[in-house]
Design a protein around this motif. Structure first.
Motif, PDB file in Angstrom:
ATOM      1  N   UNK A 171       0.833  -1.204   0.000  1.00  0.00           N
ATOM      2  CA  UNK A 171       0.000   0.000   0.000  1.00  0.00           C
ATOM      3  C   UNK A 171       0.868   1.255   0.000  1.00  0.00           C
ATOM      4  N   UNK A 172       1.938   1.221   0.780  1.00  0.00           N
ATOM      5  CA  UNK A 172       2.852   2.368   0.823  1.00  0.00           C
ATOM      6  C   UNK A 172       3.502   2.578  -0.545  1.00  0.00           C
ATOM      7  N   UNK A 173       3.900   1.483  -1.201  1.00  0.00           N
ATOM      8  CA  UNK A 173       4.504   1.581  -2.533  1.00  0.00           C
ATOM      9  C   UNK A 173       3.488   2.098  -3.547  1.00  0.00           C
ATOM     10  N   UNK A 174       2.229   1.632  -3.419  1.00  0.00           N
ATOM     11  CA  UNK A 174       1.168   2.121  -4.312  1.00  0.00           C
ATOM     12  C   UNK A 174       1.001   3.632  -4.156  1.00  0.00           C
ATOM     13  N   UNK A 175       0.987   4.118  -2.896  1.00  0.00           N
ATOM     14  CA  UNK A 175       0.761   5.535  -2.665  1.00  0.00           C
ATOM     15  C   UNK A 175       1.871   6.376  -3.285  1.00  0.00           C
ATOM     16  N   UNK A 176       3.105   5.924  -3.148  1.00  0.00           N
ATOM     17  CA  UNK A 176       4.210   6.679  -3.724  1.00  0.00           C
ATOM     18  C   UNK A 176       4.144   6.681  -5.254  1.00  0.00           C
ATOM     19  N   UNK A 177       3.764   5.530  -5.851  1.00  0.00           N
ATOM     20  CA  UNK A 177       3.622   5.476  -7.314  1.00  0.00           C
ATOM     21  C   UNK A 177       2.485   6.377  -7.779  1.00  0.00           C
ATOM     22  N   UNK A 178       1.380   6.344  -7.033  1.00  0.00           N
ATOM     23  CA  UNK A 178       0.230   7.171  -7.394  1.00  0.00           C
ATOM     24  C   UNK A 178       0.596   8.650  -7.328  1.00  0.00           C
ATOM     25  N   UNK A 181       2.048  10.083 -10.523  1.00  0.00           N
ATOM     26  CA  UNK A 181       1.260  10.149 -11.755  1.00  0.00           C
ATOM     27  C   UNK A 181       1.035  11.596 -12.175  1.00  0.00           C
ATOM     28  N   UNK A 182       1.049  11.839 -13.487  1.00  0.00           N
ATOM     29  CA  UNK A 182       0.810  13.195 -13.980  1.00  0.00           C
ATOM     30  C   UNK A 182      -0.546  13.717 -13.527  1.00  0.00           C
ATOM     31  N   UNK A 183      -1.571  12.859 -13.576  1.00  0.00           N
ATOM     32  CA  UNK A 183      -2.919  13.273 -13.165  1.00  0.00           C
ATOM     33  C   UNK A 183      -2.947  13.645 -11.695  1.00  0.00           C
ATOM     34  N   UNK A 184      -2.226  12.878 -10.873  1.00  0.00           N
ATOM     35  CA  UNK A 184      -2.182  13.173  -9.440  1.00  0.00           C
ATOM     36  C   UNK A 184      -1.458  14.485  -9.185  1.00  0.00           C
ATOM     37  N   UNK A 185      -0.325  14.675  -9.856  1.00  0.00           N
ATOM     38  CA  UNK A 185       0.431  15.924  -9.686  1.00  0.00           C
ATOM     39  C   UNK A 185      -0.394  17.138 -10.100  1.00  0.00           C
TER      40      UNK A 185
END
Length: 213
Positions: A171-178, A181-185
């Motif tokens: 979950x921690x790795x998912x959050x950092x990858x998310x 993301x360009x959309x997240x940024x």
């Protein structure tokens, strides 16, 4: 891309639920008009568009309002099925599974997390934090992703880790990858600004609630 004037989103910059809608629109590559709401002085458009809850987000599509963040995300995915990547799987079973996990997320993560801002004593706050930490998959990613800035802000304010790499590494790795993301940024709130906003809300709630002790 949606046509000019086709989509309008009523929101509040700090709301993680509004961020969900922004993420869905960004991921689908849809253009829209954004209207920032003052929830202490709600607009007639908001009140008439969401007369039941009088809350954001509200997505207005060709003059018709869609309310509640999870419903808004599903609506965006279905109404613009031929545009951008799908947020929900095409397979009915997989779609049902995604909706199950979304409901679980709301019940086990979002609800106790929100409670942390309404409790008055440390014991209740600790219990709400315990429930949030204990809960820890495109539709579910968007629903959880909308909370990322608030998760980081809550960790800053409380000093506790909600998503701990030692306890929930995937979950921690998912959050950092998310977060990358360009959309997240493009749409996630600045964590420092959220911390400041949350502390102001806590202070306002504390001043408005009588101390029964």
């Amino acid at each position: 891309m949606a046509g000019d004037g086709e989509l309008k989103l009523l929101g509040l910059w700090a709301s993680p639920y509004v961020t969900r809608a922004k993420l869905a629109l960004e991921i689908k590559g849809l253009s829209y008009e954004y209207v920032e709401e003052d929830l202490s002085n709600k607009s007639e458009l908001l009140l008439s568009s969401n007369p039941v809850h009088k809350a954001v987000p509200v997505l207005i599509h060709h003059g018709k309002p869609v309310c509640e963040s999870s419903v808004v995300v599903q609506y965006i995915d279905e109404a613009f099925a031929g545009t951008g990547p799908s947020l929900l799987p095409a397979d009915r079973y997989e779609r049902a599974v995604a909706r199950f996990w979304a409901a679980y997320l709301e019940d086990k993560v979002v609800t106790p997390w929100g409670r942390m801002f309404r409790v008055k004593n440390e014991e209740e706050k600790a219990e709400a934090m315990r429930q949030t930490i204990a809960a820890s998959v495109g539709y579910v990613d968007v629903l959880l992703g909308g909370m990322v800035s608030w998760v980081k802000a809550t960790e800053t304010m409380s000093g506790d880790k909600i998503i701990d790499a030692a306890k929930t590494p995937m979950l921690a790795a998912w959050m950092e990858r998310f977060y990358e993301l360009d959309a997240a940024r493009a749409v996630l709130q600045d964590v420092g600004a959220v911390v400041e906003y949350a502390r102001a809300v806590q202070a306002r709630l504390a001043a408005a609630t009588p101390d029964n002790n």
